[in-house]
Structure formats: C-alpha cells, structure tokens
Design an enzyme around this catalytic site. Sequence first.
Site, PDB file in Angstrom:
ATOM      1  N   HIS A 235       0.807  -1.226   0.000  1.00  0.00           N
ATOM      2  CA  HIS A 235       0.000   0.000   0.000  1.00  0.00           C
ATOM      3  C   HIS A 235       0.843   1.280   0.000  1.00  0.00           C
ATOM      4  CE1 HIS A 235      -3.324  -2.665   0.403  1.00  0.00           C
ATOM      5  NE2 HIS A 235      -2.925  -3.089   1.579  1.00  0.00           N
ATOM      6  N   ARG A 291      -6.587  16.054  -0.224  1.00  0.00           N
ATOM      7  CA  ARG A 291      -5.328  16.724   0.141  1.00  0.00           C
ATOM      8  C   ARG A 291      -4.467  16.855  -1.120  1.00  0.00           C
ATOM      9  NH1 ARG A 291      -4.689  11.149   1.403  1.00  0.00           N
ATOM     10  NH2 ARG A 291      -3.122  10.223   0.046  1.00  0.00           N
TER      11      ARG A 291
HETATM   12  C1  MV4 Z   1      -9.628  -3.103  -4.129  1.00  0.00           C
HETATM   13  C2  MV4 Z   1      -8.926  -4.103  -4.819  1.00  0.00           C
HETATM   14  C3  MV4 Z   1      -9.634  -4.965  -5.616  1.00  0.00           C
HETATM   15  N1  MV4 Z   1     -10.978  -4.865  -5.698  1.00  0.00           N
HETATM   16  N2  MV4 Z   1     -10.973  -3.031  -4.260  1.00  0.00           N
HETATM   17  C4  MV4 Z   1      -5.856  -1.190  -1.919  1.00  0.00           C
HETATM   18  C5  MV4 Z   1      -5.598   0.264  -1.665  1.00  0.00           C
HETATM   19  C6  MV4 Z   1      -6.924   0.847  -1.467  1.00  0.00           C
HETATM   20  N3  MV4 Z   1      -6.964   2.212  -1.876  1.00  0.00           N
HETATM   21  C7  MV4 Z   1      -7.837  -0.037  -2.263  1.00  0.00           C
HETATM   22  N4  MV4 Z   1      -7.136  -1.261  -2.479  1.00  0.00           N
HETATM   23  C8  MV4 Z   1      -7.678  -2.239  -3.215  1.00  0.00           C
HETATM   24  N5  MV4 Z   1      -9.012  -2.200  -3.365  1.00  0.00           N
HETATM   25  C9  MV4 Z   1     -11.615  -3.904  -5.016  1.00  0.00           C
HETATM   26  N6  MV4 Z   1     -12.956  -3.841  -5.109  1.00  0.00           N
HETATM   27  C10 MV4 Z   1      -7.563  -4.169  -4.653  1.00  0.00           C
HETATM   28  C11 MV4 Z   1      -6.937  -3.261  -3.829  1.00  0.00           C
HETATM   29  C12 MV4 Z   1      -5.544  -3.523  -3.620  1.00  0.00           C
HETATM   30  C13 MV4 Z   1      -5.140  -4.369  -2.559  1.00  0.00           C
HETATM   31  C14 MV4 Z   1      -6.062  -4.897  -1.652  1.00  0.00           C
HETATM   32  C15 MV4 Z   1      -5.664  -5.732  -0.616  1.00  0.00           C
HETATM   33  C16 MV4 Z   1      -4.297  -6.039  -0.470  1.00  0.00           C
HETATM   34  C17 MV4 Z   1      -3.357  -5.506  -1.343  1.00  0.00           C
HETATM   35  C18 MV4 Z   1      -3.776  -4.666  -2.394  1.00  0.00           C
HETATM   36  C19 MV4 Z   1      -2.840  -4.129  -3.271  1.00  0.00           C
HETATM   37  C20 MV4 Z   1      -3.251  -3.310  -4.278  1.00  0.00           C
HETATM   38  C21 MV4 Z   1      -4.617  -3.008  -4.453  1.00  0.00           C
END
Ligand code: MV4
Length: 494
Positions: A235, A291
């Site tokens: 992240h 921001r």
């Molecule tokens: C998601 C997703 C897949 N599907 N939502 C991670 C950062 C935040 N801003 C939103 N994130 C994600 N949301 C949906 N519907 C994939 C991510 C995601 C992620 C999620 C869990 C663990 C690692 C991740 C790495 C990149 C993006």
Amino acid sequence: MINKILIANRGEIAIRVMRACREMGIASVAVYSEADKEALFAKYADEAYCIGPPPATQSYLNIQKVIQVAKESGADAIHPGYGFLAENPKFARACEEEGVKFIGPSSRVLELMGDKVAARREMVNAGIPVVPGTDECVAEFEQARGVVKEIGYPVIIKPSGGGGGIGMTIVANEGELAKALESTQAIAKTTFGLCDVYIEKYLSNPRHIEFQLLGDSKGNAIHLGERECSIQRRHQKLIEESPSAAVTPAMRAKMGKLAANAARYVGYEGAGTMEFLFSEGKFYFLEVNARVQVEHPVTEMVTGIDIVKEQIRIASGLPLSIKQEKVRWNGWAIECRINAEDPLNDFVPTPGKIKGYHSPGGTGIRVDSGVYVSYTIPPFYDPMISKLIVWGRDRNEAIARMRRALYEYMIVGIQSNIPFHKAVMENLRFVKGELGTHFIDRETTLLDDMKRMMKREKPLEEKLSHLFEEKKRIAAIAAVAAVTQMQRQTQPKQ
Ligand code: MV4
C-alpha cells in the site's frame, strides 16, 4: 488575502509549500519537532517554532499547539501538506472556529470523504461508477451473505473509516466469509475506532488510476488528467506517472469531466484526488483523497500548473487561474519515491546520516527533497529521502531520462531503494506499460535483476569512491556507462 502561512508538516512537502509561498510573496512559518531541529524545512521557513517531542502525536498531530503557533505568529492560514492532520475534519473545524484559514476542503467535506461508505454513496448520486458492492455498512453475517449472493466471489471487505488498504480482507468463498467479516470488523474497531465495514466485488490485479481535481469557492471545478500509481508495495506507492498508458484522450475527457462534476456536486474546495481501479477498460471509484498528494508533481510537469499555488489561491477566495478548456497535457512525467530503505533486506527503513549526496540534474529533471550532506534522517517518521521526477516528450524518453537520473543519483552513508527503481526501469513489462497493482509481487525476477545490476556497478563505485568520504558506501553512481548490457535489451524505441 493571505499574507503568512503556517505549514503544519515536515520534510519535502513543507519545503514544496514554502517554495510556492516565496513565489507568491507570502511569508512562511515552520513548526518542527525536537527531532527536526536540523531539518532543511525548518531553516527554509521565514520563521520556525519547535512544537514538541519527536513522536508525531506530541508534535505534528497536536492540533491545539499548531493553532496556537499560527495565532501567535500571525499566520492567516495553515497548509497541512499530506499525512498528519491533512484530512482530519476535527483539525479543519478547529481552524474554522479559531479563524485561521485551513488550506483544503471544509470540515464537512473532509468528514464526508473520510467515511468511505458515505463517500461511495455520494459518488453514486453524483453519477460516478463504483465497484459492485454495498451502499451501506455491513454488520451481520446474513447481510454479508445476501450481498455476495448478488455480486459473487471473490469479494473484498474494507473498513469504512480506513482507506489506503489498511485492514482490507479478500474473501474467496463462503467458507471464509464469517471469519473475514469478524476479523475486518475487529481491525476496523482497533484501527479506526469504528467497526463499520463494507463489501465490494474484488478485482484481480487492476490498475490504480487517479484524477487530479481542483475546486474553488466560486463553484468552479476542473480536472488535470490522471496519474497511474499501480507500482506499489504494501500500500505504499513507489512509482507514479502521468498520463497513464492505459488511458486514451477520450477516456480522460469523459472520466475527468465526471470527476470534476462530482467535485462540484459535493462543494469541493481545494486540490483533491479521485482514486479509481481500472480493469478491462472500465473505471471504478475507490475513494477521494482530500489533500495534495505525494505524487502531485507528475501532474504539474505535464500540465505546467502549480497545484500548491492553486490551493493557496482557492483558500484566498480567488477563482481557479485556469479554465478546463485551457488545460493542456504535454509529454510524460514519471516519479520515483527515493526512500531510506534496504531493498535487499525486505525494504526495512534505514534512517541515519547522509555522508555524501549528489542529486541528478539537467534537462527534464525535478528533485523534491528535504535532505542535505551530513543531515541525519530521523527514525520517527516516514523514511522518504526525496522524490525524483522526470519529464520527457513521450513515455520512452521519460524512462530513458529516469534511468540516466537514477545513475547520477549518489547517496552515501545509508541504503536507499535506488537499485530497486533501476531494476523497474529496465523491466520489460514496465517498459511496455503492462502495469497492475500486483506488479511487484508478480515480477519475481526484480530482486535478482537488482542484485545483478548492483554487482555490475561495483567497479564504477570504486572509480568514484574518492569523491566521497566513505569508501565502498556508494549507493548509486554517476556513470551512465554503467547502464550496459541489460539496459540495451530493454531499450525503449525512441
Ligand atoms: C480493491 C482491490 C480490488 N478490488 N478493491 C488497496 C488500496 C486501497 N486504496 C484499495 N485497495 C484495493 N481495493 C476492489 N474492489 C484491490 C486493492 C488492492 C489491494 C487490496 C488488498 C491487499 C493488497 C492490495 C494491493 C493493491 C490493491
């Protein structure tokens, strides 16, 4: 009019804001913790005041103290930068009540955008596409089951008070649902003080693409195009670019217009970002970052618009300095976040003393940093050393320029992630623009590529070591000649 701004932040972003102040003839006030007495930003400011011990909770997050210094120093406004108090509605409200202008959206909008379920609902009302999922919080297992019946597995459970990925749980099948719901609620409770969670369809390896927005107090809102931020690890974004190789001018115009309309719809004042996941040609709203963002310079490089100056103009009650029709996108910009971390040791932070330092320069290079030779990076805050931003006429020129700049960059005394960035800039899929949020996990050769490159650079390190205090400690070297065999294989066509 604003005559004096207190910058409630540290490091490169504090300097970034002070630079805008200087160009606008506005005085700047720094506040710093005891760990930042020797930091460049505290020296750069016209005035500087120590506000407490090193831990951020006792200094940079101390709302009362920050506002007190603003009043005592005669500052009319506070710029919060990013992180710390930047999106804290309580802070914005305290500023509103104390008569100090908060440079950012109103406390009402910050509150709305901080509640991810409410923000999602608001965006649906504004006509923005969202990922299929719940439009309210999910408290009970049966409710969750009902939702998933409609959207199907896999799903992702997210804390409503969160954002940025913290506490999210991916659920592959019904067997995992009950436990995942419970654990995400527990994390939400301990991390954000609210056990509210919501559920979305999980998209596998989407691109992370966001739109830069500006809204003024006159009801104008425009977009400055998109940034692609797919290269991230745990992240933490590491590389950002603008434009995105996946976005056509027609898509940019359509999504940008939608996003700007939504900003107008909620009465958004200031600079903000609308984050989307992009998968199979479609955008899905994720959240609003209310921001200025770390990666804002790539947008500045391609549009020529100074986003921080616009923030200050907006806070002064002036209209945006540019109309949507006048926004032009020129060329390509890439940013690498240069962190004090050891890429060979699971990227652990490596704060410490910078014994030698030489940053890249020349055509198309911008380095935003808060460090200098003999400066010690304190261990209390995030370990970013600088942001290296390059501009090129097209993506290939920008990549070639970033490689060149990374090889000019010398940081002696502490480990940095420069070798990692060099490896990415030579990665075939990166060069082709085949990106996704799981890029780093899936490019399993990156670490070995990096080690091979570091070995290859050894002789050149020796050649340059006499330029620096400490022999053999050169983290990066100024020799484009080092970019040999491997780079030719992945050389983008000019
Ligand atoms: C998601 C997703 C897949 N599907 N939502 C991670 C950062 C935040 N801003 C939103 N994130 C994600 N949301 C949906 N519907 C994939 C991510 C995601 C992620 C999620 C869990 C663990 C690692 C991740 C790495 C990149 C993006």
